[in-house]
Design a protein around this motif. Sequence first.
Motif, PDB file in Angstrom:
ATOM      1  N   SER A  32      94.123-133.635  26.686  1.00 57.71           N
ATOM      2  CA  SER A  32      93.365-134.178  26.226  1.00 57.71           C
ATOM      3  C   SER A  32      92.493-134.167  25.756  1.00 57.71           C
ATOM      4  N   ASP A  33      91.761-132.577  26.411  1.00 63.76           N
ATOM      5  CA  ASP A  33      90.685-131.722  25.835  1.00 63.76           C
ATOM      6  C   ASP A  33      90.979-130.879  24.977  1.00 63.76           C
ATOM      7  N   ILE A  34      90.485-130.551  23.910  1.00 62.78           N
ATOM      8  CA  ILE A  34      90.222-130.158  22.263  1.00 62.78           C
ATOM      9  C   ILE A  34      88.946-129.441  22.535  1.00 62.78           C
ATOM     10  N   ARG A  35      89.246-127.960  22.213  1.00 63.92           N
ATOM     11  CA  ARG A  35      88.205-126.861  22.169  1.00 63.92           C
ATOM     12  C   ARG A  35      88.438-125.935  21.531  1.00 63.92           C
ATOM     13  N   PRO A  36      87.163-125.171  20.952  1.00 60.86           N
ATOM     14  CA  PRO A  36      87.131-123.866  20.335  1.00 60.86           C
ATOM     15  C   PRO A  36      87.662-122.898  21.585  1.00 60.86           C
ATOM     16  N   VAL A  37      88.879-122.192  20.926  1.00 60.94           N
ATOM     17  CA  VAL A  37      89.167-121.022  22.144  1.00 60.94           C
ATOM     18  C   VAL A  37      89.291-119.721  21.916  1.00 60.94           C
ATOM     19  N   SER A  38      89.400-118.865  21.898  1.00 61.83           N
ATOM     20  CA  SER A  38      89.970-117.445  21.774  1.00 61.83           C
ATOM     21  C   SER A  38      90.595-116.925  22.037  1.00 61.83           C
ATOM     22  N   PRO A  39      91.546-116.247  21.864  1.00 58.20           N
ATOM     23  CA  PRO A  39      93.464-115.577  21.709  1.00 58.20           C
ATOM     24  C   PRO A  39      92.611-114.530  22.843  1.00 58.20           C
ATOM     25  N   ARG A  40      91.579-113.986  22.984  1.00 61.50           N
ATOM     26  CA  ARG A  40      91.173-112.764  24.008  1.00 61.50           C
ATOM     27  C   ARG A  40      91.388-113.752  25.340  1.00 61.50           C
ATOM     28  N   THR A  41      91.199-114.880  25.832  1.00 65.44           N
ATOM     29  CA  THR A  41      90.649-114.825  26.981  1.00 65.44           C
ATOM     30  C   THR A  41      92.252-116.341  27.166  1.00 65.44           C
ATOM     31  N   ILE A  42      92.639-116.723  26.284  1.00 63.40           N
ATOM     32  CA  ILE A  42      93.987-118.227  27.012  1.00 63.40           C
ATOM     33  C   ILE A  42      95.443-117.342  26.380  1.00 63.40           C
ATOM     34  N   MET A  43      96.558-117.629  26.955  1.00 70.25           N
ATOM     35  CA  MET A  43      98.516-117.362  27.380  1.00 70.25           C
ATOM     36  C   MET A  43      97.866-115.762  27.746  1.00 70.25           C
ATOM     37  N   GLN A  44      97.514-115.596  28.389  1.00 67.26           N
ATOM     38  CA  GLN A  44      97.466-114.599  29.586  1.00 67.26           C
ATOM     39  C   GLN A  44      97.170-114.510  31.041  1.00 67.26           C
ATOM     40  N   SER A  45      97.345-113.362  31.785  1.00 67.98           N
ATOM     41  CA  SER A  45      97.341-113.524  32.995  1.00 67.98           C
ATOM     42  C   SER A  45      97.339-112.152  33.414  1.00 67.98           C
ATOM     43  N   ASP A  46      96.254-112.046  34.424  1.00 74.69           N
ATOM     44  CA  ASP A  46      95.571-110.859  35.083  1.00 74.69           C
ATOM     45  C   ASP A  46      96.649-110.128  35.632  1.00 74.69           C
ATOM     46  N   TRP A  47      96.703-108.728  34.764  1.00 72.44           N
ATOM     47  CA  TRP A  47      97.637-107.834  35.485  1.00 72.44           C
ATOM     48  C   TRP A  47      98.651-108.226  35.964  1.00 72.44           C
ATOM     49  N   LEU A  48      99.331-109.234  35.452  1.00 68.43           N
ATOM     50  CA  LEU A  48     100.780-109.238  34.652  1.00 68.43           C
ATOM     51  C   LEU A  48     101.839-108.227  34.505  1.00 68.43           C
ATOM     52  N   TYR A  49     101.939-107.204  33.696  1.00 66.49           N
ATOM     53  CA  TYR A  49     102.320-106.076  33.923  1.00 66.49           C
ATOM     54  C   TYR A  49     101.922-105.206  34.226  1.00 66.49           C
ATOM     55  N   THR A  50     101.161-104.535  35.404  1.00 66.65           N
ATOM     56  CA  THR A  50     100.710-103.564  35.952  1.00 66.65           C
ATOM     57  C   THR A  50     102.010-103.734  37.019  1.00 66.65           C
ATOM     58  N   VAL A  51     102.114-102.550  36.356  1.00 59.73           N
ATOM     59  CA  VAL A  51     103.323-101.780  37.855  1.00 59.73           C
ATOM     60  C   VAL A  51     102.805-100.460  38.618  1.00 59.73           C
ATOM     61  N   PHE A  52     103.556-100.424  39.945  1.00 55.46           N
ATOM     62  CA  PHE A  52     102.830 -99.139  41.305  1.00 55.46           C
ATOM     63  C   PHE A  52     104.700 -99.163  41.465  1.00 55.46           C
ATOM     64  N   ASP A  53     104.372 -97.326  42.309  1.00 53.96           N
ATOM     65  CA  ASP A  53     105.127 -96.484  42.138  1.00 53.96           C
ATOM     66  C   ASP A  53     105.433 -96.678  43.309  1.00 53.96           C
ATOM     67  N   ASP A  54     106.182 -95.844  44.093  1.00 51.79           N
ATOM     68  CA  ASP A  54     107.175 -95.913  45.226  1.00 51.79           C
ATOM     69  C   ASP A  54     105.259 -95.679  46.640  1.00 51.79           C
ATOM     70  N   GLN A  55     104.229 -95.507  45.834  1.00 52.40           N
ATOM     71  CA  GLN A  55     103.326 -94.458  47.164  1.00 52.40           C
ATOM     72  C   GLN A  55     101.962 -95.892  46.645  1.00 52.40           C
ATOM     73  N   TRP A  56     102.999 -97.178  45.312  1.00 57.99           N
ATOM     74  CA  TRP A  56     101.770 -98.297  45.200  1.00 57.99           C
ATOM     75  C   TRP A  56     100.244 -98.035  44.683  1.00 57.99           C
ATOM     76  N   ASN A  57     100.998 -97.064  43.494  1.00 57.95           N
ATOM     77  CA  ASN A  57      99.813 -96.715  43.049  1.00 57.95           C
ATOM     78  C   ASN A  57      99.894 -97.617  41.721  1.00 57.95           C
ATOM     79  N   PRO A  58      98.876 -98.473  41.422  1.00 57.44           N
ATOM     80  CA  PRO A  58      99.228 -99.305  40.002  1.00 57.44           C
ATOM     81  C   PRO A  58      99.081 -98.813  39.239  1.00 57.44           C
ATOM     82  N   SER A  59      99.205 -98.785  37.283  1.00 57.03           N
ATOM     83  CA  SER A  59      99.768 -98.018  36.438  1.00 57.03           C
ATOM     84  C   SER A  59      99.897 -99.415  35.108  1.00 57.03           C
ATOM     85  N   ASP A  60      99.004 -98.771  33.596  1.00 52.56           N
ATOM     86  CA  ASP A  60      98.949 -99.873  33.212  1.00 52.56           C
ATOM     87  C   ASP A  60     100.663 -99.256  31.934  1.00 52.56           C
ATOM     88  N   ALA A  61     100.998 -98.466  32.240  1.00 53.54           N
ATOM     89  CA  ALA A  61     102.506 -98.123  31.463  1.00 53.54           C
ATOM     90  C   ALA A  61     103.193 -98.799  30.643  1.00 53.54           C
TER      91      ALA A  61
END
Length: 290
Positions: A32-61
């Motif tokens: 029921s709460d309505i307020r101004p928002v920014s596309p930068r901060t909604i419909m997102q999740s931290d590190w959602l598409y971060t992938v790892f190699d076999d040595q558990w090194n993270p990547s932005d690929a």
Amino acid sequence: MKFEKRNHHYVPQYWQRGFRGSNGHLYGRFGSDIRPVSPRTIMQSDWLYTVFDDQWNPSDALEDALSAVEAKDAKLFQRLHIPGYVTKPEDRDQLCAVLALQACRHPDVLGRGHRRSQELGKFLADAHSMTYDTFKNAIAAFGVAAGDAYDCYVVLRARTPQQLQVELADLLSLSPQSPQLPVQDALRAMEAITAGLKPLDLTLLDAPPGYAFVLGDTPLPQADLHLGFSVPLSKSLAVLAGPASISPATLGALPRRFARAAEVDSINRTQRDNAFEVVVGPSASLLATI
């Protein structure tokens, strides 16, 4: 490997920006709460598409690859909003790919893919308790064809039940981020979903004067897309998809018409009902009415 990006959008920012009002502001409804928002901060999740190699090194690929795709898709959305623009077959194909990617990149879908893989593992580990016919019929629910089912059954029966249980335990111990079974594997379904969308009847709907579409953070249904769906592309444009009724040979330019007022209301209610957290639109007053 580069690892710098944290804020990963599962509904692209270019898509969200299409719902800003004439004043340039975007509004979000959270319950029921309505307020101004920014596309930068909604419909997102931290590190959602971060992938790892076999040595558990993270990547932005993967996130970088998605960003490159989104840049091309944003240009498609721009073309579709040009007055009088006549779509080409390649526009239709690209739109199907856009919708397919959106259908499989949502956090719920990524998580479901990981869980479904574990369910398949439990099924395979139980192969010794099933006849081939039972196995073949049951594994079809996982999308495995009859020919592949036979090969799979033979390989599984060559192992002992104890060996299969050990392999299952290894599978169940994998984290969602494991490079052996990452949640992002769900994105591999994009090609198959695109192929499934191409035969559908797709129609562009322009919002009539005085009306506007809204967008939820779960824009597409998460199952049974072949039965039809609707999805807004901006406050002024939506796509209506229905079961195929025409020959693939006749697929070309996308038909376009003005939406009826009742259609706009129905599409907006669907976005509200399917949303997990937020629905965005061009004005607080519009969001208050859905």
